[in-house]
Design a protein around this motif. Structure first.
Motif, PDB file in Angstrom:
ATOM      1  N   UNK A  79     -28.976  -2.450 -23.874  1.00 36.41           N
ATOM      2  CA  UNK A  79     -29.112  -2.828 -22.469  1.00 36.41           C
ATOM      3  C   UNK A  79     -27.898  -3.648 -22.050  1.00 36.41           C
ATOM      4  N   UNK A  80     -27.493  -3.487 -20.797  1.00 32.76           N
ATOM      5  CA  UNK A  80     -26.356  -4.240 -20.284  1.00 32.76           C
ATOM      6  C   UNK A  80     -26.775  -5.671 -19.971  1.00 32.76           C
ATOM      7  N   UNK A  81     -25.955  -6.624 -20.368  1.00 34.28           N
ATOM      8  CA  UNK A  81     -26.181  -8.031 -20.058  1.00 34.28           C
ATOM      9  C   UNK A  81     -25.108  -8.491 -19.074  1.00 34.28           C
ATOM     10  N   UNK A  82     -25.365  -9.574 -18.374  1.00 35.30           N
ATOM     11  CA  UNK A  82     -24.416 -10.035 -17.368  1.00 35.30           C
ATOM     12  C   UNK A  82     -23.093 -10.474 -17.990  1.00 35.30           C
ATOM     13  N   UNK A  83     -23.114 -11.411 -18.892  1.00 34.65           N
ATOM     14  CA  UNK A  83     -21.883 -11.943 -19.467  1.00 34.65           C
ATOM     15  C   UNK A  83     -21.939 -11.937 -20.987  1.00 34.65           C
ATOM     16  N   UNK A  84     -22.599 -10.941 -21.567  1.00 38.40           N
ATOM     17  CA  UNK A  84     -22.725 -10.883 -23.016  1.00 38.40           C
ATOM     18  C   UNK A  84     -23.014  -9.491 -23.521  1.00 38.40           C
ATOM     19  N   UNK A  85     -23.310  -9.400 -24.812  1.00 35.48           N
ATOM     20  CA  UNK A  85     -23.653  -8.134 -25.465  1.00 35.48           C
ATOM     21  C   UNK A  85     -24.781  -8.379 -26.448  1.00 35.48           C
TER      22      UNK A  85
END
Length: 197
Positions: A79-85
């Motif tokens: 899933x895509x995260x805002x400022x992370x992985x």
């Protein structure tokens, strides 16, 4: 009896809160990104700012809750995260790991989503700048994207136009050179006197 009364009071108190997606209109609305910036080269532990300016374009009505979503390109099917992985591994209480630490998000723009912020109400032709203050935490090359929507619930959709974009960012592990000048202020960047820190 007291417990029943307390539960009833709590239930009534919760009823007064309006949902962020309440009364969202359906259809397409002209909302667009006017300008966006994020430094292409950054350094670990040096603050940076992501700025996105959005506008209610040619819409003839006010947009009640313009939303901006920020995502770092995920690896594989994560899933895509805002400022992370996401990081996979045994014993992790949370798979999400920051690439940037969010120091301060746009004021008053929090939503129930971890990667979407609200620009609030925009009247026809009105613009608003959203600023995320972040601190790079992990060296590497990353893609971070942004997109604007005229609503939070998905019923209001953006019309064709500039509604999204992507930055490719290199985060370097070495800190930016810094020195204290004659006035006692810290200056960053450039070569210090004598070429040494």
């Amino acid at each position: 009896m007291r417990r029943v009364v307390l539960l009833a009071v709590l239930a009534l108190a919760g009823c007064g809160e309006a949902r962020q997606d309440a009364d969202e209109p359906s259809g397409e609305f002209k909302v667009e990104v006017v300008e966006a910036s994020f430094p292409e080269t950054q350094h670990v532990a040096e603050r940076a700012e992501l700025k996105v300016t959005v506008r209610n374009g040619e819409s003839e009505e006010r947009l009640r809750n313009v939303a901006v979503t920020v995502e770092t390109k995920p690896r594989g099917e994560d899933a895509a995260l805002a400022f992370g992985r996401n990081v996979r591994g045994a014993g992790l209480s949370s798979a999400g790991r920051p690439i940037w630490v969010l120091d301060e998000g746009p004021a008053g723009s929090d939503t129930s989503s971890v990667n979407t912020w609200s620009a609030g109400e925009l009247f026809p032709g009105q613009e608003k700048e959203l600023v995320w203050k972040v601190v790079p935490a992990k060296a590497g090359t990353y893609e971070i994207s942004y997109r604007v929507s005229p609503g939070l619930a998905g019923k209001a959709r953006p019309a064709a136009g500039r509604t999204s974009g992507t930055f490719t960012v290199v985060i370097e592990d070495e800190p930016v050179p810094a020195r204290v000048n004659d006035d006692g202020e810290v200056e960053r960047g450039g070569e210090p006197p004598g070429g040494e820190l």
